[in-house]
Design a protein around this motif. Structure first.
Motif, mmCIF file in Angstrom:
data_model
loop_
_atom_site.group_PDB
_atom_site.id
_atom_site.type_symbol
_atom_site.label_atom_id
_atom_site.label_comp_id
_atom_site.label_asym_id
_atom_site.label_seq_id
_atom_site.Cartn_x
_atom_site.Cartn_y
_atom_site.Cartn_z
ATOM 1 N N GLU A 157 -14.383 5.484 -5.140
ATOM 2 C CA GLU A 157 -14.474 6.513 -6.166
ATOM 3 C C GLU A 157 -13.300 7.459 -5.984
ATOM 4 O OE1 GLU A 157 -18.479 8.341 -6.322
ATOM 5 O OE2 GLU A 157 -18.929 6.976 -4.663
ATOM 6 N N GLU A 158 -13.134 8.397 -6.905
ATOM 7 C CA GLU A 158 -12.087 9.387 -6.755
ATOM 8 C C GLU A 158 -12.452 10.320 -5.604
ATOM 9 O OE1 GLU A 158 -9.516 12.679 -9.307
ATOM 10 O OE2 GLU A 158 -11.401 11.918 -10.094
ATOM 11 N N GLY A 159 -11.726 10.195 -4.506
ATOM 12 C CA GLY A 159 -11.944 11.068 -3.356
ATOM 13 C C GLY A 159 -12.976 10.575 -2.363
ATOM 14 N N TYR A 160 -13.635 9.426 -2.633
ATOM 15 C CA TYR A 160 -14.713 8.967 -1.757
ATOM 16 C C TYR A 160 -14.667 7.458 -1.576
ATOM 17 C CZ TYR A 160 -16.665 13.598 -2.708
ATOM 18 O OH TYR A 160 -16.839 14.955 -2.824
ATOM 19 N N LEU A 161 -15.199 7.018 -0.434
ATOM 20 C CA LEU A 161 -15.392 5.601 -0.166
ATOM 21 C C LEU A 161 -16.811 5.394 0.358
ATOM 22 C CD1 LEU A 161 -12.148 4.669 1.846
ATOM 23 C CD2 LEU A 161 -12.583 4.197 -0.551
ATOM 24 N N SER A 162 -17.500 4.400 -0.182
ATOM 25 C CA SER A 162 -18.783 3.969 0.375
ATOM 26 C C SER A 162 -18.532 2.626 1.045
ATOM 27 C CB SER A 162 -19.840 3.839 -0.722
ATOM 28 O OG SER A 162 -20.059 5.086 -1.345
ATOM 29 N N PHE A 163 -18.696 2.585 2.336
ATOM 30 C CA PHE A 163 -18.314 1.428 3.144
ATOM 31 C C PHE A 163 -19.569 0.768 3.705
ATOM 32 C CE2 PHE A 163 -17.409 -0.532 7.189
ATOM 33 C CZ PHE A 163 -16.226 -1.215 6.982
ATOM 34 N N THR A 164 -19.709 -0.546 3.551
ATOM 35 C CA THR A 164 -20.859 -1.268 4.088
ATOM 36 C C THR A 164 -20.432 -2.607 4.673
ATOM 37 O OG1 THR A 164 -21.334 -2.347 1.973
ATOM 38 C CG2 THR A 164 -22.454 -0.265 2.402
ATOM 39 N N VAL A 165 -21.274 -3.122 5.556
ATOM 40 C CA VAL A 165 -21.151 -4.498 6.045
ATOM 41 C C VAL A 165 -22.508 -5.158 5.862
ATOM 42 C CG1 VAL A 165 -20.721 -6.008 8.008
ATOM 43 C CG2 VAL A 165 -19.374 -3.907 7.741
ATOM 44 N N PHE A 166 -22.520 -6.286 5.157
ATOM 45 C CA PHE A 166 -23.745 -7.056 4.942
ATOM 46 C C PHE A 166 -23.587 -8.455 5.518
ATOM 47 C CE2 PHE A 166 -24.504 -3.905 1.620
ATOM 48 C CZ PHE A 166 -25.884 -3.738 1.662
ATOM 49 N N ASP A 167 -24.685 -8.971 6.046
ATOM 50 C CA ASP A 167 -24.751 -10.363 6.471
ATOM 51 C C ASP A 167 -25.927 -11.008 5.751
ATOM 52 O OD1 ASP A 167 -24.621 -12.809 7.692
ATOM 53 O OD2 ASP A 167 -25.359 -12.123 9.642
ATOM 54 N N LYS A 168 -25.635 -11.689 4.656
ATOM 55 C CA LYS A 168 -26.659 -12.345 3.838
ATOM 56 C C LYS A 168 -27.812 -11.397 3.518
ATOM 57 C CE LYS A 168 -25.612 -17.020 5.439
ATOM 58 N NZ LYS A 168 -24.467 -16.650 6.288
ATOM 59 N N GLU A 175 -21.319 3.662 5.806
ATOM 60 C CA GLU A 175 -20.765 5.003 6.006
ATOM 61 C C GLU A 175 -20.195 5.518 4.691
ATOM 62 O OE1 GLU A 175 -17.791 7.437 9.062
ATOM 63 O OE2 GLU A 175 -18.001 5.253 9.213
ATOM 64 N N TYR A 176 -20.443 6.795 4.432
ATOM 65 C CA TYR A 176 -19.911 7.459 3.235
ATOM 66 C C TYR A 176 -18.746 8.326 3.684
ATOM 67 C CZ TYR A 176 -19.939 10.030 -1.220
ATOM 68 O OH TYR A 176 -19.598 10.588 -2.433
ATOM 69 N N LEU A 177 -17.558 8.076 3.141
ATOM 70 C CA LEU A 177 -16.334 8.703 3.625
ATOM 71 C C LEU A 177 -15.732 9.624 2.569
ATOM 72 C CD1 LEU A 177 -14.801 5.447 5.143
ATOM 73 C CD2 LEU A 177 -16.093 7.203 6.344
ATOM 74 N N ASP A 178 -15.539 10.877 2.924
ATOM 75 C CA ASP A 178 -14.939 11.890 2.060
ATOM 76 C C ASP A 178 -13.456 11.980 2.398
ATOM 77 O OD1 ASP A 178 -13.996 14.211 0.873
ATOM 78 O OD2 ASP A 178 -15.829 15.336 1.212
ATOM 79 N N MET A 179 -12.601 11.545 1.480
ATOM 80 C CA MET A 179 -11.164 11.521 1.755
ATOM 81 C C MET A 179 -10.595 12.906 1.995
ATOM 82 S SD MET A 179 -9.879 8.602 -0.952
ATOM 83 C CE MET A 179 -8.146 8.874 -0.548
ATOM 84 N N GLN A 180 -11.051 13.912 1.247
ATOM 85 C CA GLN A 180 -10.527 15.263 1.402
ATOM 86 C C GLN A 180 -10.917 15.835 2.760
ATOM 87 O OE1 GLN A 180 -8.376 16.900 -0.653
ATOM 88 N NE2 GLN A 180 -8.271 18.326 1.062
ATOM 89 N N HIS A 181 -12.140 15.573 3.183
ATOM 90 C CA HIS A 181 -12.604 16.059 4.489
ATOM 91 C C HIS A 181 -11.747 15.488 5.611
ATOM 92 C CE1 HIS A 181 -15.313 17.275 7.717
ATOM 93 N NE2 HIS A 181 -15.305 16.021 8.145
#
Length: 337
Positions: A157-168, A175-181
């Motif tokens: 998203e603008e200014g944000y990343l939602s990061f996941t790892v899935f196995d089936k 983790e939810y990552l705030d780029m500005q922070h």
């Protein structure tokens, strides 16, 4: 039965709100049964609801009793955890001050109660039916891949990343990552390093008068005197054109640099999150070879190159319209009501 009969007489309106760094996008769909009669994207130069946004939204929901208003959760204290067992949730977040929803009984996403109340209060004039987590959007958008593969999945998203790892379908990490922070943290570290350098450097960046020759001094006065040559209209026009071209070039360089910096920052955050997944004993880490990206903003090919060349990942990117994705989630929820 009466409710279904009334639904057949009225249209359904789905109003979806996505707040960005400096503006808000409202996506509206007007539907009759399974047919979309009208769809509209509207951009407002505000990050809170104002009179223009209220009037725009009200014009739709005053025409029918069947309307649903959704918003994408951008609160800082939300995330996803790889369990739905209450006794295990405390390892990942403060569940006592959060509300959570289990997704397929395998994992959960959560948001602090304080943040939820703040969102509801901001939009109290129109009311909210659904507050959707970016992790729910991501899991739905990549449902076909998540069910069958081991990979990382990222929503940009603008200014944000939602990061996941899935196995089936099993969530291993999120983790939810705030780029500005993270940018502010990096700037603070850089400022601290510069202050340390300044303390070590006791020299003055002044002019050494002993190194100046009389010839240099005379030439400086000659250059100053030549400014009179700019007084003619032709020279002034030429000077203005050169200055305008230079400003345009500098602006293009600034825009390009900004895009480059954002993509490199996204790469760095993904790299950092993956390192955390590998090293933190709370997570069942496995070696990741593939990444799927749901891209909700403009990114350059550089991000894909960074991930392929620096992390040796197989990279697949899909474009996502967050307003439309919200709308699809709202439709699914409305059908279950």
């Amino acid at each position: 039965m009466i409710g279904k009969f009334l639904e057949a007489l009225y249209t359904k309106v789905f109003i979806n709100i996505v707040v960005e760094n400096s503006q808000t996008i409202v996506y509206v769909e007007v539907c009759s049964k399974n047919e979309v009669l009208q769809s509209i994207h509207k951009v407002f130069d505000t990050t809170t609801i104002n009179t223009k946004m209220y009037d725009f939204i009200r014009a739709f929901f005053k025409e029918t009793p069947f309307y649903y208003i959704s918003i994408l959760d951008k609160s800082s204290n939300h995330g996803a955890i790889p369990t739905c067992t209450l006794s295990e949730m405390g390892k990942y977040c403060d569940i006592n001050s959060s509300e959570y929803i289990c997704f397929s009984n395998d994992w959960a996403f959560y948001t602090s109660e304080y943040d939820l109340e703040a969102i509801k209060h901001e939009y109290r004039s129109i009311g909210l039916d659904f507050i959707f987590s970016p992790f729910a959007i991501l899991a739905t958008f990549f449902k076909d891949k998540i069910e069958n593969t081991l990979a990382m999945f990222v929503l940009i998203e603008e200014g944000y990343l939602s990061f996941t790892v899935f196995d089936k379908s099993k969530l291993l990490y999120a983790e939810y990552l705030d780029m500005q922070h993270h940018k502010d943290d990096e700037d603070m570290l850089m400022d601290s390093a510069l202050e340390d350098d300044d303390e070590d450097d006791v020299s003055l960046d002044g002019i050494d008068l002993e190194d100046m020759s009389i010839e240099d001094d005379v030439n400086s006065f000659d250059d100053f005197a030549n400014i009179e040559d700019l007084d003619s209209d032709d020279d002034m026009d030429e000077f203005s054109e050169i200055q305008e071209v230079q400003e345009n070039v500098e602006q293009e360089i600034d825009i390009s640099t900004e895009g480059f910096n954002e993509d490199y920052q996204r790469f760095s955050l993904i790299q950092s999150a993956l390192n955390t997944f590998y090293k933190d004993s709370k997570y069942e880490s496995q070696f990741i070879e593939t990444i799927y990206i749901a891209n909700g903003v403009r990114i350059s090919p550089d991000l894909k190159s960074y991930l392929e060349e620096e992390m040796f990942l197989n990279v697949y990117i899909r474009k996502i319209d967050l307003g439309v994705a919200l709308c699809e989630m709202a439709k699914a929820e409305a059908n279950e009501i």
